[in-house]
Design a protein around this motif. Structure first.
Motif, mmCIF file in Angstrom:
data_model
loop_
_atom_site.group_PDB
_atom_site.id
_atom_site.type_symbol
_atom_site.label_atom_id
_atom_site.label_comp_id
_atom_site.label_asym_id
_atom_site.label_seq_id
_atom_site.Cartn_x
_atom_site.Cartn_y
_atom_site.Cartn_z
ATOM 1 N N ILE A 233 2.471 4.825 -5.084
ATOM 2 C CA ILE A 233 1.630 5.959 -5.458
ATOM 3 C C ILE A 233 1.686 6.184 -6.967
ATOM 4 C CG2 ILE A 233 1.163 8.412 -5.049
ATOM 5 C CD1 ILE A 233 0.796 6.483 -2.619
ATOM 6 N N CYS B 68 -0.265 -9.760 2.843
ATOM 7 C CA CYS B 68 -1.165 -8.601 2.869
ATOM 8 C C CYS B 68 -1.719 -8.409 4.274
ATOM 9 C CB CYS B 68 -2.299 -8.783 1.863
ATOM 10 S SG CYS B 68 -1.731 -9.031 0.180
ATOM 11 N N ILE C 126 -5.056 8.570 -2.169
ATOM 12 C CA ILE C 126 -3.688 8.697 -2.641
ATOM 13 C C ILE C 126 -3.218 7.443 -3.380
ATOM 14 C CG2 ILE C 126 -2.645 7.892 -0.488
ATOM 15 C CD1 ILE C 126 -0.495 10.113 -1.033
ATOM 16 N N LEU C 127 -3.880 6.324 -3.135
ATOM 17 C CA LEU C 127 -3.488 5.087 -3.820
ATOM 18 C C LEU C 127 -4.146 4.964 -5.191
ATOM 19 C CD1 LEU C 127 -3.521 2.685 -0.754
ATOM 20 C CD2 LEU C 127 -1.518 3.501 -2.006
ATOM 21 N N GLU D 163 -8.625 -3.778 -0.015
ATOM 22 C CA GLU D 163 -7.745 -3.000 0.876
ATOM 23 C C GLU D 163 -6.718 -2.196 0.082
ATOM 24 O OE1 GLU D 163 -7.211 -6.103 0.147
ATOM 25 O OE2 GLU D 163 -5.090 -6.653 0.317
ATOM 26 N N ARG D 164 -6.536 -2.510 -1.189
ATOM 27 C CA ARG D 164 -5.518 -1.797 -1.961
ATOM 28 C C ARG D 164 -6.034 -0.509 -2.591
ATOM 29 N NH1 ARG D 164 -1.645 -6.256 -4.976
ATOM 30 N NH2 ARG D 164 -1.060 -7.346 -3.053
ATOM 31 N N LEU D 165 -7.346 -0.375 -2.704
ATOM 32 C CA LEU D 165 -7.873 0.891 -3.223
ATOM 33 C C LEU D 165 -8.926 1.412 -2.257
ATOM 34 C CD1 LEU D 165 -8.079 0.664 -7.143
ATOM 35 C CD2 LEU D 165 -6.445 1.896 -5.726
ATOM 36 N N ASP E 58 -1.110 -4.845 5.404
ATOM 37 C CA ASP E 58 -1.912 -3.967 4.537
ATOM 38 C C ASP E 58 -3.360 -3.925 5.013
ATOM 39 O OD1 ASP E 58 0.356 -3.691 3.076
ATOM 40 O OD2 ASP E 58 -0.400 -4.626 1.237
ATOM 41 N N LEU F 100 0.815 -1.230 0.000
ATOM 42 C CA LEU F 100 0.000 0.000 0.000
ATOM 43 C C LEU F 100 0.837 1.263 0.000
ATOM 44 C CD1 LEU F 100 -2.834 -0.870 2.577
ATOM 45 C CD2 LEU F 100 -2.670 -1.436 0.148
ATOM 46 N N ARG G 108 -13.846 -0.442 -9.484
ATOM 47 C CA ARG G 108 -12.499 -0.683 -10.020
ATOM 48 C C ARG G 108 -11.617 -1.091 -8.847
ATOM 49 N NH1 ARG G 108 -7.976 2.573 -10.452
ATOM 50 N NH2 ARG G 108 -9.200 4.396 -9.843
ATOM 51 N N ARG H 143 3.427 15.642 -6.173
ATOM 52 C CA ARG H 143 3.977 14.779 -7.230
ATOM 53 C C ARG H 143 3.423 15.132 -8.613
ATOM 54 N NH1 ARG H 143 -0.013 12.266 -4.551
ATOM 55 N NH2 ARG H 143 -1.674 11.257 -5.743
ATOM 56 N N PRO I 19 -7.990 -3.718 -7.772
ATOM 57 C CA PRO I 19 -6.902 -4.511 -8.333
ATOM 58 C C PRO I 19 -7.035 -5.999 -8.021
ATOM 59 C CG PRO I 19 -6.137 -3.248 -6.421
ATOM 60 C CD PRO I 19 -7.601 -2.980 -6.566
ATOM 61 N N LYS J 35 -3.330 -6.128 -11.799
ATOM 62 C CA LYS J 35 -3.832 -4.933 -12.485
ATOM 63 C C LYS J 35 -5.217 -4.585 -11.964
ATOM 64 C CE LYS J 35 -5.982 -6.872 -16.576
ATOM 65 N NZ LYS J 35 -5.946 -6.943 -17.994
ATOM 66 N N ASP J 36 -5.660 -3.390 -12.268
ATOM 67 C CA ASP J 36 -7.019 -3.009 -11.909
ATOM 68 C C ASP J 36 -7.994 -3.694 -12.855
ATOM 69 O OD1 ASP J 36 -5.930 -1.409 -10.040
ATOM 70 O OD2 ASP J 36 -6.495 0.505 -10.953
ATOM 71 N N GLU K 74 -7.909 4.349 -0.297
ATOM 72 C CA GLU K 74 -7.443 5.691 0.046
ATOM 73 C C GLU K 74 -7.220 6.447 -1.268
ATOM 74 O OE1 GLU K 74 -4.221 5.873 3.196
ATOM 75 O OE2 GLU K 74 -4.248 3.737 2.748
ATOM 76 N N SER L 214 -4.415 -9.432 -7.957
ATOM 77 C CA SER L 214 -2.990 -9.772 -7.928
ATOM 78 C C SER L 214 -2.879 -11.240 -7.569
ATOM 79 C CB SER L 214 -2.274 -8.885 -6.906
ATOM 80 O OG SER L 214 -0.880 -9.060 -7.013
#
Lengths: 736, 242
Positions: free
Chosen positions: A430, B13, B211-212, B205-207, B16, A427, B137, A559, B139, B113-114, B209, B141
């Motif tokens: 970015i 994970c 910023i991610l 959990e990967r998308l 994460d 995580l 959407r 960024r 990801p 990938k997403d 936030e 993996s």
């Protein structure tokens, strides 16, 4: 000559080196001792052909906490955090057994990072293969990519970037350079030193078997078609074991139970033991009866030279041994006390109560012969420079040419590769792979960390000094273009046989250029790796000094990414396009030849450009930024449009140079940026302040059109169609 | 609300999920080592992604024998929420807590990938904050996400609305090739009959936030929290926060 006549030859040593060993020891070495010298004095472990030139590199700076010579370099990132990072080659094993060769390359560099006490958070890899149409190459590519993914994915360390090029010179000798970076507190750096007389030496992790024996010597000779015989020299990776070893090791380091540690890589127990003793000026005594073995019948020299993976050597105080054993037991790993640190400086091996080898550790680490090899300019150098690269650029179909460039293996989309790597676990990713640099967020900090690897080896082949400098400048620009200040670099210097004066000439000049660029750009070299003897059937690879660059952005919200953002934004080219088609991807595509004058590089200007980008990002002047590299401005514009998700470009500009050079030339230190029209004055002012040139190219449009007019020539296409061409190549060509 | 994230050797994970759960809900989660055979009651047990025991055999087939799995089964039977993500989904099918099996991807390659998913059932405690038919959407993996289930079981899943997510086009169309891994009926996630054990291959959990690069995973975690708050029974007895 028989073995009796020339006992040194079996161990890759010369008669002269053998004589030096005899005079150092005051007697003849026995078989095991000679085998130990053989690997420790190999190029792979001893850097005997390169050491003299590695001294040219700038290695210090206020942020450098650990320079070359340890398991990895360490730099201060601010906020109490430090990064350990390094790049290493695993070329020859990957040529023989691509999956395991690449996998264990990743495993080895990961161990180097957690041996410093850092938790690995990102990997990159720099790959070179022969022409992709070749079936042998397809097999290597598929195997290497699967091997990198197989290891890194299982470890839970995201593979966030890297670079990939194809050229016939790598056909039989691909390059697999793996880079890893880890995070630690800046006051918690561990080192590979065997300090404290009477401290216990422990071997932890996997058991020792017969795999990878003499891998270090194998790395120090050229390859040929007979090499399938060398399959036993290739190690076999077990990422699950390494994951456990990493967690257990980080746990004992967290509890401060270790005084020194090192991973077992090339030359296994021999190099780890000797190097740890040598760095501390101490001796180490090892009892082979105590080494956990996969099978009992291993010979002494096999145990000492085995490169079985997923092992670490620890030096611990006797009182901490029970706690360490308990932690390794929790992770179902073995932790064996196999010896102790001694005060006599001797690297001593016992088995069954007998002393098998006794060598002063410093003979192995500090007395490695250093060769300053003769070198001479190869005849090709002046000839290829004189090639006329201008003729072919007249009367070309611009759209067709752009499509061919976008479809070419060196420029096309790398998604086929990145999708096989878990690039998101942790995580922190970015900016995902595919941008100029990967960007990671740092825990409990506003800062971000940018990473990039790069080397255009065609440039290095045609002009080693300039090519070496460009590799550094390009990697630094990749980092700066996301808004991060380039901080430090690691490298992996891949060349042919250094005993060939023309190859050595490439090495000397390329490292000169690399050193100068690192100095001017303020990015010290904190470590790296040299890989010589990259030849197949007598033909050397293109000289490839790969650079792994890291940089820091103060606030990750500042960024920059390369995709265009809004309709109506202005598109500006920073830097100056020149009549520079030499050594370009365009020229190679049109002629199949590698020739011409390499694009010029003004390092002072490159440094100013990096500074400018960091300031411009911090002032929020820009909405996107993208470096112009292979394929030139036209390819860069396409990539920005493609990443915008549906926007187009309307470009109209003029100039004195040819259309081909303007669109496809590879002049250095150029960046395509986009910005809101109301920021143009501020941008111009800041550019002038930094002494940088720029030209207004056009604007971002709301349709899918890719429209570029230069002087009287025009290129019209659809972004969507170009993207299909760009993304189809690898999936199609890589399939077996 | 008490949350546990199980750590098998090879889980990757685990942290994460702890971090993402915290980022979305502000609540802490405990990491629980797989050798634990008795743990206190949890309202939510997450079995995270990774390569448990290296996944050198069939994915998840070793992990199901870990001591902790008896506890997971016990708490699942008691109606507590169990969420398996990626390798966690594979482990739950191996443990028999969810039907079906996950085979190697159609193209025999690992894929990160997403992708796009369609919410097929939003009346579960894991999806109540999504709209029915919402397109997400998220990801993936994995190398083994090719879901398969026998025809009778498949019919039951369909009839009982237990296919929670299907792979779709970005516009939400579901067709066989929408599945990136070849899964049967484009299945990406299923739930048990009691509606308290769910597994899915994509990583919410990967998308979760901004910023991610996306937040479509957030509502999965908020759904869990909201269903916990609304459900009067089956609580672990921990102090309710918020």
């Amino acid at each position: 000559m028989s073995r009796q006549d020339a006992p040194w030859s079996e161990h890759g040593l010369t008669e002269e080196e053998f004589n030096k060993i005899e005079s150092l020891m005051g007697r003849s070495p026995n078989y095991l001792e000679l085998a130990i010298f053989g690997v420790m004095w190999s190029e792979h472990c001893g850097y005997k052909n390169s050491k003299a030139h590695l001294k040219k590199f700038p290695t210090t700076g206020p942020m450098v906490l650990q320079g070359p010579g340890e398991n990895a370099g360490v730099v201060d990132l601010g906020d109490g955090l430090a990064a350990a990072f390094k790049m290493e080659s695993h070329n020859h094993p990957s040529a023989i057994e691509p999956y395991q060769g690449a996998a264990t390359g990743v495993g080895g560099i990961i161990r180097d990072i957690f041996a410093m006490g850092a938790r690995p958070i990102a990997s990159l890899n720099s790959l070179r293969f022969g022409e992709i149409s070749d079936n042998r190459v397809k097999r290597l590519l598929n195997g290497v990519v699967a091997g990198i993914g197989g290891y890194g994915n299982c470890m839970g360390i995201p593979t966030v970037g890297g670079d990939l090029y194809f050229h016939p010179s790598y056909r039989g000798n691909p390059l697999v350079n793996a880079m890893c970076l880890g995070l630690m507190k800046n006051d918690r750096i561990f080192r590979g030193q065997a300090v404290g007389h009477g401290n216990i030496v422990m071997l932890v992790g996997a058991r020792t078997g017969r795999d990878g024996i003499k891998g270090a010597s194998f790395a120090s000779v050229e390859l040929s078609d007979k090499d399938p015989d060398k399959r036993p020299n290739v190690q076999v990776g077990d990422p699950f074991m390494e994951k456990l070893l990493m967690e257990a090791t980080l746990e004992i380091l967290e509890r401060n139970l270790v005084v020194g540690l090192q991973d077992l890589g090339a030359a296994g127990l021999t190099s780890s033991g000797a190097e740890m003793a040598g760095r501390a000026g101490n001796g180490i005594s090892i009892d082979l009866d105590l080494v956990p073995l996969r099978e009992a019948a291993l010979a002494d020299w096999e145990i000492m030279l085995s490169e079985s993976q997923e092992r670490m050597l620890l030096v611990v105080e006797p009182k901490n041994r029970p706690e360490i054993e308990a932690i390794f037991d929790k992770w179902d790993l073995s932790a064996a006390a196999i010896g102790e640190v001694t005060s006599d400086g001797i690297f001593r091996i016992h088995r069954s109560g007998k002393v098998l080898a006794e060598i002063a550790a410093r003979f192995l680490t500090d007395e490695v012969p250093i060769y300053i090899r003769p070198y001479r300019e190869p005849s090709y150098h002046q000839i290829l420079k004189m090639a006329d690269v201008s003729l072919l650029s007249r009367d070309i179909d611009l759209s067709k040419t752009l499509r061919r460039l976008l479809a070419s293996p060196n420029i096309c989309s790398r998604n086929w590769v990145y999708e096989q790597y878990d690039h998101m676990v942790g995580l922190a990713t970015i900016i995902r792979p595919g941008g100029d640099a990967a960007l990671l967020r740092l825990p409990e900090s506003k800062r971000g960390l940018a990473l990039s690897s790069d080397c255009n080896s065609r440039y290095v082949y045609l002009d080693p000094y300039l090519g070496g400098a460009i590799a550094v400048a390009e990697a630094a620009l990749n980092v700066a273009v996301v808004g991060a200040k380039p901080l430090a670099l690691t490298n992996c210097l891949n060349f042919g046989n250094p005993e060939n004066p023309e190859i050595y000439w490439q090495f000397v000049l390329a490292t000169d250029g690399l050193a100068e660029a690192a100095r001017v750009l303020g990015t010290p070299v904190t470590g790296g790796n040299v890989s010589f003897y990259n030849e197949f059937d007598g033909r050397a690879i293109f000289p490839t000094p790969t650079i792994g660059m890291i940089g820091v952005i103060e606030d990750i919200d500042l960024r920059l990414t390369h995709g265009f953002k809004n309709v109506g934004d202005l598109i500006v080219l920073i830097g100056k396009s020149k009549e520079e088609l030499g050594a370009s991807e365009f020229h190679h595509l049109m002629t199949g030849r590698d020739e011409g004058v390499v694009p010029s590089l003004d390092l002072e200007k490159a440094a100013k450009l990096n500074d400018f980008l960091v300031v411009a990002a911090s002032k929020k002047l820009l909405l996107s930024a993208h470096d112009c590299a292979e394929g030139g401005l036209a390819v860069a514009l396409f990539e920005c449009a493609q990443a915008s998700g549906g926007l187009g470009v309307e470009i109209k500009f003029s100039g004195q140079i040819s259309t081909a050079a303007a669109l496809f030339g590879e002049s250095q230190s150029r960046v395509v940026v986009s910005l809101s029209p109301d920021k143009l004055n501020d941008l111009t002012e800041l550019l002038t302040e930094h002494g940088l040139e720029h030209s207004l190219l056009g604007q971002v449009t709301n349709d899918d059109r890719f429209h570029v007019i230069y002087n009287d020539d025009s290129l019209i296409d659809l972004v969507h169609d170009l993207a299909l061409t760009w993304s189809a190549t690898l999936p199609r060509e890589a399939s077996i | 609300m008490k949350t546990a994230v199980i750590v098998f050797p090879g889980s990757n994970c685990d942290r994460d999920n702890v971090n993402s759960w915290y980022a979305v809900t502000g609540l802490k989660a405990d990491l629980i080592w797989h050798k634990e055979s008795h743990i206190s009651d949890y309202d939510l047990i997450i079995i995270p992604g990774g390569f448990s025991f290296g996944d050198y055999l069939r994915t998840g087939c070793v992990a199901r024998f870990s001591p902790i799995m008896k506890e997971v089964a016990r708490q699942a039977a008691a109606g507590r929420m169990v969420l398996g993500i990626c390798n966690g989904f594979q482990i739950l099918t191996e443990a028999g807590l969810l039907p079906g099996a996950l085979m190697r991807n159609r193209d025999l390659k690992y894929l990160c990938k997403d992708i796009f998913l369609r919410v097929e059932n939003n009346s579960t405690p894991f999806t109540c904050d999504y709209a029915l038919g919402q397109i997400l959407r998220l990801p993936i993996s994995h190398g083994e996400g090719n879901y398969f289930v026998g025809p009778e079981e498949h019919k039951r899943l369909v009839d009982e609305g237990r296919i929670v997510f299907r792979y779709s086009s970005p516009e939400g169309q579901v067709y066989p090739n929408a599945s990136p891994n070849g899964s049967l009926d484009a299945i990406a996630g299923v739930i048990n009959q009691n509606g308290n054990v769910m597994g899915l291959m994509p990583h919410p959990e990967r998308l979760a936030e901004d910023i991610l690069g996306g937040t479509d995973g957030r509502a999965l975690f908020t759904s869990i929290l909201n269903s916990y708050r609304l459900a009067p029974t089956k609580k672990s007895g921990a102090q309710q926060r918020g």
